[in-house]
Design an enzyme around this catalytic site. Structure first.
Site, short mmCIF file in Angstrom:
data_model
loop_
_atom_site.label_atom_id
_atom_site.label_comp_id
_atom_site.label_asym_id
_atom_site.label_seq_id
_atom_site.Cartn_x
_atom_site.Cartn_y
_atom_site.Cartn_z
N ASP A 158 2.07 2.88 -20.03
CA ASP A 158 0.82 3.38 -20.09
C ASP A 158 0.82 4.70 -19.21
OD1 ASP A 158 -1.95 3.67 -20.48
OD2 ASP A 158 -2.62 2.13 -19.21
N TRP A 214 0.71 -1.05 -0.07
CA TRP A 214 0.08 -0.04 -0.19
C TRP A 214 0.83 1.40 -0.02
CZ3 TRP A 214 -4.69 1.39 -0.72
CH2 TRP A 214 -5.07 2.97 -0.37
#
Length: 292
Positions: free
Chosen positions: A198, A95
């Site tokens: 991307d 995280w």
């Protein structure tokens, strides 16, 4: 809601009691949440086969990017598995707490991307195929960059658009002209840099300490200008980012021409994802690329 069978599996993997899962917005393919234990937080993606098939390529990309840079944070992959019976496929990652830009955020980001691009391979492509959004992205290795970009980037997207009747026949002449020009306009063997693949504003984060982090790659080895071109496609990158990149690794003047070719790939991909709303952008960029 996370299936109980997945929660049980993750509890064993982490050797910890899972205390909660808060939904995370922003993704358009997989389910996502912040998974909480008593000791740490994790980012979890999960889904059935159509979603889970994207995870192996994402893992390979995250690992490749993480190995290539010490400056940009790339989340560590902790566990992943395909669907198994009632348990959906999943991807469990570190995280990253979000924060506000540090004073030198854009300079660090620009230098860090140049550092990332210094990690090169012998061929264009990647160790595995992956996905660009929800659509497959073939990474068959080639020794010639224009050949790779035509065969494994432009042609599959154009063919998909034809099959769905989203490709306009009056674009064909410009496409044929572009294909003929590719060996002249694109360098045959530039350094085969590891690319994010991307790199738009939705695929980087600002960490709690104000530093840049990369997420959601569609990684492969290719011409570094392809990453930079996409940063310009939808905006969101400060001039200081580009100045720092160019200072670390200058660009050829021809980049301003080639960026239209590289962004054409992403625009046709968006045409295939989202339909007619991208037709005007495809036509404009195809014209610019064919006239390069």
């Amino acid at each position: 809601m996370i299936p109980d069978v997945l929660l049980d599996h993750l509890s064993k993997t982490l050797d910890a009691r899972i205390e909660g899962c808060a939904a995370v917005s922003g993704g358009c393919i997989a389910n996502g949440c912040r998974l909480e234990t008593g000791e740490a937080s994790y980012f979890l993606k999960w889904g059935e086969e159509p979603v889970a098939r994207t995870f192996p390529g994402e893992v390979a990309g995250l690992n490749a990017l993480g190995e290539a840079t010490d400056t940009l944070l790339v989340p560590d992959v902790l566990d992943t598995a395909p669907p198994d019976g009632d348990r959906p496929g999943f991807l469990l990652m570190q995280w990253i707490n979000a924060g506000r830009q540090g004073r030198r955020f854009w300079e660090t980001f620009g230098r860090g991307l140049a550092e990332l691009h210094q990690a090169t391979a012998d061929h264009f492509g990647f160790e595995t195929d992956n996905f660009i959004g929800r659509l497959p992205q073939a990474n068959t290795q080639e020794s010639d960059w224009p050949v790779f970009f035509r065969k494994h980037r432009l042609e599959p997207q154009v063919e998909r658009a034809r099959q769905s009747d989203r490709w306009r026949p009056d674009w064909d002449d410009r496409l044929d002209t572009l294909y003929l020009k590719l060996p002249e306009v694109l360098p045959a063997r530039p350094p085969a840099s590891i690319l994010h693949g991307d790199l738009w504003k939705g695929n980087f984060m600002i960490t709690a300490t104000g530093e840049p982090a990369l997420i959601d790659p569609a990684a492969y080895h290719g011409h570094r200008e392809a990453d930079l071109a996409m940063t310009e496609l939808f905006g969101g990158f400060d001039d200081r980012f580009y100045d720092a990149y160019r200072e670390a690794w200058p660009l050829d003047d021809e980049y301003t021409v080639r960026r239209h070719i590289y962004n054409l790939y992403h625009l046709i991909n968006h045409l295939n994802h989202f339909g007619e709303s991208y037709a005007g952008s495809v036509q404009k960029t195809l014209t610019a690329a064919a006239e390069a």
